[in-house]
Each structure stands twice: as C-alpha cells, then as structure tokens.
Design an enzyme around this catalytic site. Structure first.
Site, PDB file in Angstrom:
ATOM      1  N   LYS A  13       0.982  -1.221   0.146  1.00  0.00           N
ATOM      2  CA  LYS A  13      -0.039  -0.001  -0.160  1.00  0.00           C
ATOM      3  C   LYS A  13       0.880   1.291  -0.045  1.00  0.00           C
ATOM      4  O   LYS A  13       0.639   2.060  -0.848  1.00  0.00           O
ATOM      5  CB  LYS A  13      -0.744  -0.022   1.359  1.00  0.00           C
ATOM      6  CG  LYS A  13      -1.780  -1.233   1.255  1.00  0.00           C
ATOM      7  CD  LYS A  13      -2.750  -1.224   2.330  1.00  0.00           C
ATOM      8  CE  LYS A  13      -2.296  -1.366   3.872  1.00  0.00           C
ATOM      9  NZ  LYS A  13      -1.460  -2.506   4.018  1.00  0.00           N
ATOM     10  N   ARG A  89     -10.563  -0.066   8.719  1.00  0.00           N
ATOM     11  CA  ARG A  89      -9.806  -1.329   9.008  1.00  0.00           C
ATOM     12  C   ARG A  89     -10.871  -2.407   9.949  1.00  0.00           C
ATOM     13  O   ARG A  89     -10.239  -3.338  10.181  1.00  0.00           O
ATOM     14  CB  ARG A  89      -8.667  -1.006   9.980  1.00  0.00           C
ATOM     15  CG  ARG A  89      -7.312  -1.704   9.371  1.00  0.00           C
ATOM     16  CD  ARG A  89      -6.261  -0.906  10.290  1.00  0.00           C
ATOM     17  NE  ARG A  89      -5.193  -1.484  10.166  1.00  0.00           N
ATOM     18  CZ  ARG A  89      -3.960  -0.971   9.844  1.00  0.00           C
ATOM     19  NH1 ARG A  89      -4.141  -0.063   8.795  1.00  0.00           N
ATOM     20  NH2 ARG A  89      -3.030  -1.798   9.380  1.00  0.00           N
ATOM     21  N   ARG A 128      11.964  -4.686   5.147  1.00  0.00           N
ATOM     22  CA  ARG A 128      11.577  -3.240   5.098  1.00  0.00           C
ATOM     23  C   ARG A 128      12.292  -2.206   5.658  1.00  0.00           C
ATOM     24  O   ARG A 128      12.490  -2.395   6.795  1.00  0.00           O
ATOM     25  CB  ARG A 128      10.081  -2.998   5.326  1.00  0.00           C
ATOM     26  CG  ARG A 128       9.494  -1.760   5.205  1.00  0.00           C
ATOM     27  CD  ARG A 128       7.877  -1.458   5.160  1.00  0.00           C
ATOM     28  NE  ARG A 128       7.185  -2.069   6.447  1.00  0.00           N
ATOM     29  CZ  ARG A 128       6.062  -2.188   6.648  1.00  0.00           C
ATOM     30  NH1 ARG A 128       5.316  -1.565   5.578  1.00  0.00           N
ATOM     31  NH2 ARG A 128       5.550  -2.499   7.639  1.00  0.00           N
ATOM     32  N   ARG A 161      10.807  -0.463  11.347  1.00  0.00           N
ATOM     33  CA  ARG A 161       9.539  -0.168  12.153  1.00  0.00           C
ATOM     34  C   ARG A 161       9.601  -1.072  13.108  1.00  0.00           C
ATOM     35  O   ARG A 161       9.772  -2.271  13.099  1.00  0.00           O
ATOM     36  CB  ARG A 161       8.216  -0.154  11.260  1.00  0.00           C
ATOM     37  CG  ARG A 161       7.939   0.900  10.443  1.00  0.00           C
ATOM     38  CD  ARG A 161       6.696   0.763   9.567  1.00  0.00           C
ATOM     39  NE  ARG A 161       5.594   0.087  10.102  1.00  0.00           N
ATOM     40  CZ  ARG A 161       4.451  -0.028   9.296  1.00  0.00           C
ATOM     41  NH1 ARG A 161       4.373   0.532   8.239  1.00  0.00           N
ATOM     42  NH2 ARG A 161       3.512  -0.891   9.930  1.00  0.00           N
ATOM     43  N   ARG A 172      -0.446  -8.723  13.403  1.00  0.00           N
ATOM     44  CA  ARG A 172      -0.969  -7.946  12.594  1.00  0.00           C
ATOM     45  C   ARG A 172      -1.865  -8.516  11.642  1.00  0.00           C
ATOM     46  O   ARG A 172      -2.735  -8.302  10.986  1.00  0.00           O
ATOM     47  CB  ARG A 172       0.073  -6.935  11.862  1.00  0.00           C
ATOM     48  CG  ARG A 172       0.862  -5.951  12.848  1.00  0.00           C
ATOM     49  CD  ARG A 172       2.009  -5.651  12.290  1.00  0.00           C
ATOM     50  NE  ARG A 172       2.018  -4.821  11.026  1.00  0.00           N
ATOM     51  CZ  ARG A 172       3.208  -4.564  10.589  1.00  0.00           C
ATOM     52  NH1 ARG A 172       4.309  -4.951  10.881  1.00  0.00           N
ATOM     53  NH2 ARG A 172       3.035  -4.051   9.248  1.00  0.00           N
TER      54      ARG A 172
HETATM   55  P1  AP5 Z   1       4.935  -1.630   1.958  1.00  0.00           P
HETATM   56  O1  AP5 Z   1       4.194  -0.905   0.773  1.00  0.00           O
HETATM   57  O2  AP5 Z   1       5.369  -0.855   3.319  1.00  0.00           O
HETATM   58  O3  AP5 Z   1       3.496  -2.489   2.378  1.00  0.00           O
HETATM   59  P2  AP5 Z   1       2.050  -1.619   3.259  1.00  0.00           P
HETATM   60  O4  AP5 Z   1       0.935  -2.438   2.551  1.00  0.00           O
HETATM   61  O5  AP5 Z   1       1.936  -0.301   2.961  1.00  0.00           O
HETATM   62  O6  AP5 Z   1       2.360  -2.308   4.511  1.00  0.00           O
HETATM   63  P3  AP5 Z   1       2.188  -1.951   6.080  1.00  0.00           P
HETATM   64  O7  AP5 Z   1       2.879  -2.725   7.017  1.00  0.00           O
HETATM   65  O8  AP5 Z   1       2.402  -0.377   6.155  1.00  0.00           O
HETATM   66  O9  AP5 Z   1       0.549  -1.955   6.311  1.00  0.00           O
HETATM   67  P4  AP5 Z   1       0.004  -1.843   7.718  1.00  0.00           P
HETATM   68  O10 AP5 Z   1      -1.442  -1.793   7.087  1.00  0.00           O
HETATM   69  O11 AP5 Z   1       0.064  -3.190   8.517  1.00  0.00           O
HETATM   70  O12 AP5 Z   1       0.549  -0.922   8.352  1.00  0.00           O
HETATM   71  P5  AP5 Z   1      -0.070   0.724   8.775  1.00  0.00           P
HETATM   72  O13 AP5 Z   1       1.041   1.555   8.733  1.00  0.00           O
HETATM   73  O14 AP5 Z   1      -1.255   1.044   8.075  1.00  0.00           O
HETATM   74  O15 AP5 Z   1       5.638  -2.691   1.428  1.00  0.00           O
HETATM   75  C1  AP5 Z   1       6.398  -3.790   2.341  1.00  0.00           C
HETATM   76  C2  AP5 Z   1       7.701  -4.067   1.894  1.00  0.00           C
HETATM   77  O16 AP5 Z   1       7.346  -4.661   0.608  1.00  0.00           O
HETATM   78  C3  AP5 Z   1       8.607  -2.985   1.711  1.00  0.00           C
HETATM   79  O17 AP5 Z   1       9.874  -3.298   1.865  1.00  0.00           O
HETATM   80  C4  AP5 Z   1       8.492  -2.990   0.111  1.00  0.00           C
HETATM   81  O18 AP5 Z   1       9.496  -2.383  -0.632  1.00  0.00           O
HETATM   82  C5  AP5 Z   1       8.125  -4.323  -0.143  1.00  0.00           C
HETATM   83  N1  AP5 Z   1       7.136  -4.411  -1.529  1.00  0.00           N
HETATM   84  C6  AP5 Z   1       6.139  -3.642  -1.756  1.00  0.00           C
HETATM   85  N2  AP5 Z   1       5.691  -4.044  -2.960  1.00  0.00           N
HETATM   86  C7  AP5 Z   1       6.405  -5.168  -3.503  1.00  0.00           C
HETATM   87  C8  AP5 Z   1       6.357  -5.868  -4.630  1.00  0.00           C
HETATM   88  N3  AP5 Z   1       5.474  -5.661  -5.531  1.00  0.00           N
HETATM   89  N4  AP5 Z   1       7.145  -6.810  -4.898  1.00  0.00           N
HETATM   90  C9  AP5 Z   1       8.353  -6.865  -3.846  1.00  0.00           C
HETATM   91  N5  AP5 Z   1       8.303  -6.085  -2.864  1.00  0.00           N
HETATM   92  C10 AP5 Z   1       7.501  -5.438  -2.648  1.00  0.00           C
HETATM   93  O19 AP5 Z   1      -0.563   0.440  10.228  1.00  0.00           O
HETATM   94  C11 AP5 Z   1       0.401   0.255  11.272  1.00  0.00           C
HETATM   95  C12 AP5 Z   1      -0.405   0.078  12.529  1.00  0.00           C
HETATM   96  O20 AP5 Z   1      -0.952   1.639  13.046  1.00  0.00           O
HETATM   97  C13 AP5 Z   1      -1.411  -0.859  12.547  1.00  0.00           C
HETATM   98  O21 AP5 Z   1      -1.022  -2.234  12.960  1.00  0.00           O
HETATM   99  C14 AP5 Z   1      -2.291  -0.355  13.712  1.00  0.00           C
HETATM  100  O22 AP5 Z   1      -1.768  -0.451  14.837  1.00  0.00           O
HETATM  101  C15 AP5 Z   1      -2.373   1.182  13.618  1.00  0.00           C
HETATM  102  N6  AP5 Z   1      -3.244   1.578  12.559  1.00  0.00           N
HETATM  103  C16 AP5 Z   1      -3.281   2.108  11.560  1.00  0.00           C
HETATM  104  N7  AP5 Z   1      -4.309   2.297  10.835  1.00  0.00           N
HETATM  105  C17 AP5 Z   1      -5.345   2.183  11.786  1.00  0.00           C
HETATM  106  C18 AP5 Z   1      -6.883   2.142  11.693  1.00  0.00           C
HETATM  107  N8  AP5 Z   1      -7.386   2.494  10.782  1.00  0.00           N
HETATM  108  N9  AP5 Z   1      -7.392   1.562  12.745  1.00  0.00           N
HETATM  109  C19 AP5 Z   1      -6.879   1.073  13.915  1.00  0.00           C
HETATM  110  N10 AP5 Z   1      -5.121   1.041  13.907  1.00  0.00           N
HETATM  111  C20 AP5 Z   1      -4.714   1.512  12.982  1.00  0.00           C
END
Ligand code: AP5
Length: 218
Positions: A13, A89, A128, A161, A172
């Site tokens: 994402k 979410r 990552r 992270r 997660r």
């Molecule tokens: P990346 O693009 O970073 O993946 P992502 O989908 O953004 O993963 P996140 O871990 O950020 O998602 P998340 O939903 O768990 O975290 P969030 O920050 O929203 O890619 C990952 C890796 O893969 C990178 O190294 C990249 O280079 C590689 N990659 C990408 N595409 C690739 C491809 N095609 N091929 C090969 N490699 C690739 O949330 C974090 C925390 O915040 C949650 O756990 C929760 O505690 C809190 N939170 C956030 N939003 C909410 C909400 N709405 N409600 C409650 N708590 C929340």
C-alpha cells in the site's frame, strides 16, 4: 474521488500510494504514517498509540476517525480527492467513514485491494526500511536504496519499524484476517471493490492500479 487502498500488512500500500496520488492529484491519508508521526512528537496520544502499534494491535477507532476526518476535510476544502491507506480497517470504521462522507455529500467510491498470500509477507516486512523524513519505502532484499541506509529521494536516514518484528507481524496478520477482511464483504456488496494481484513486480502492480483508477474516473 474518495478511494481506499486495501490489503494486508506488507502488500504494498505505502509503496504504491505516492505514484497513484501524484498521477491523479489525490491526497494520501495513511493512518499508520500519521500515527507514527504522532509517536515521534512524544505526545500522550503518541505514547498510547506506540504501545499498541509495537504489539501489532489496532489503536481505538475514535482516534483514527479524528485523523481521517481532519485530512478529508482539508482535501475537500481544496477540491482534491483522497486516497485512504489503512482505513477503514474494521466494519465499525466503515460505518464511521460512511457517516462522515454522507455529511459532506460524498461516498467511498472504490476499494483497490492488493491481494497476496501471507507466506510472502513476512520477508517483505522484515526486510522493509522506511525513510524517517519522507516515508519512502524500501526493501533491503528486493528494493534497496542506492546507498545503504540513505533515502535516494531526500537523503534521510532509513529506519526499521518497531512492528516489523516477527511476533508483531503475526499479530498484525491475525488482526487483518479477523477484523479487516470482513470490510471487503461490506464493500463488495456495494460493487465497490477492484482486486489486484500484488504478488508481481512493483511496476506491474502500479500499472494495474492506475488503470483501475482511470476506468473509475471515465
Ligand atoms: P509496503 O508498501 O510498506 O506495505 P504496506 O501494505 O504499506 O504495509 P504496512 O505494514 O504499512 O501495512 P499496515 O496496514 O500493517 O501498516 P499501517 O502503517 O497502515 O511494502 C512492504 C515491503 O514490501 C517494503 O519493503 C516494499 O519495498 C516491499 N514491496 C512492496 N511491493 C512489492 C512488490 N510488488 N514486490 C516486492 N516487494 C514489494 O498500520 C500500522 C499500525 O497502525 C497498525 O498495526 C495499527 O496498530 C495502527 N493503525 C493504522 N491504521 C489504523 C486503523 N485504521 N485503525 C486502527 N489502528 C490503525
């Protein structure tokens, strides 16, 4: 247009959001990025969020709703669309978002769903690294910066992270399957879901996302 980029942790994402927003003039609202910025300020809210996030648990719905509301309002005020990332979410957050948007004469137009098996996500997440300045996402194995530890775009320091440890990743993924996937059924009933195979090179996924948005705008 109000869109959400949807998928499990590590599905890509954050990697895909920037290009999509630049191409279509959207404001990127990533709840995780905003929460991590709050943690860096050392505020009480940040401390509370940090404890939950480092374990891989969700932060309370009212906290994220406040984040999303402020940023959606700012985007709409300047006539921009929004790309949500990491929101909604769980089904209650869908209801919160619906109420928020109805009050502004808008609706969630589309969910772009990045699909990939859990088995592929562990190595993506443990490898990552993220720029502490501009949030650009790298991977030490598949998408490294030109100079180790330094962002190609802004020269910022790359960081790992706190929730990219295997125990937190397991939590997660459980949260994703237990709480977040049910959101898809709600959005599918509205015919507002486009599924994209995220287990392909970054450019191929990017092309499909851009095509889906272009078709929705046509
Ligand atoms: P990346 O693009 O970073 O993946 P992502 O989908 O953004 O993963 P996140 O871990 O950020 O998602 P998340 O939903 O768990 O975290 P969030 O920050 O929203 O890619 C990952 C890796 O893969 C990178 O190294 C990249 O280079 C590689 N990659 C990408 N595409 C690739 C491809 N095609 N091929 C090969 N490699 C690739 O949330 C974090 C925390 O915040 C949650 O756990 C929760 O505690 C809190 N939170 C956030 N939003 C909410 C909400 N709405 N409600 C409650 N708590 C929340």
């Amino acid at each position: 247009m109000i869109l959400t980029l949807f998928g499990p942790p590590g599905s890509g994402k954050g990697t895909q959001a920037g290009a999509l927003c630049r191409r279509y003039g959207l404001i990127h609202v990533a709840t995780g990025d905003v929460l991590r910025a709050e943690i860096r300020t050392g505020s009480e809210t940040g401390k509370r969020a940090s404890e939950l996030m480092s374990r891989g648990e969700f932060v309370p719905d009212d906290l994220v709703l406040g984040i999303v509301r402020d940023r959606i309002d700012a985007a709409l005020d300047c006539g921009k669309g929004v790309l949500l990332d990491g929101y909604p979410r769980n089904p209650d957050q869908v209801a919160d978002l619906d109420s928020l948007l109805v009050g502004r004469g808008r609706r969630l137009d589309m969910a772009l769903v990045l699909e990939i098996d859990d088995a592929k996500l562990i190595s993506r997440l443990t490898g990552r690294r993220i720029c502490g300045e501009c949030n650009r996402v790298y991977n030490v194995n598949t998408n490294p910066p030109s100079e180790p530890g330094v962002c190609d775009d802004c020269g910022g320091r790359l960081e790992q992270r706190a929730d990219d440890r295997e125990e937190a990743i397991a939590t997660r993924l459980e949260e994703y399957h237990g709480q977040t996937r049910p959101v898809l059924a709600v959005l599918e009933a509205r015919d507002a879901v486009v599924r994209i195979d995220a287990d392909r090179p970054i450019d191929a996924v990017r092309r499909d996302l851009a095509r889906a948005v272009a078709e929705a705008r046509a």
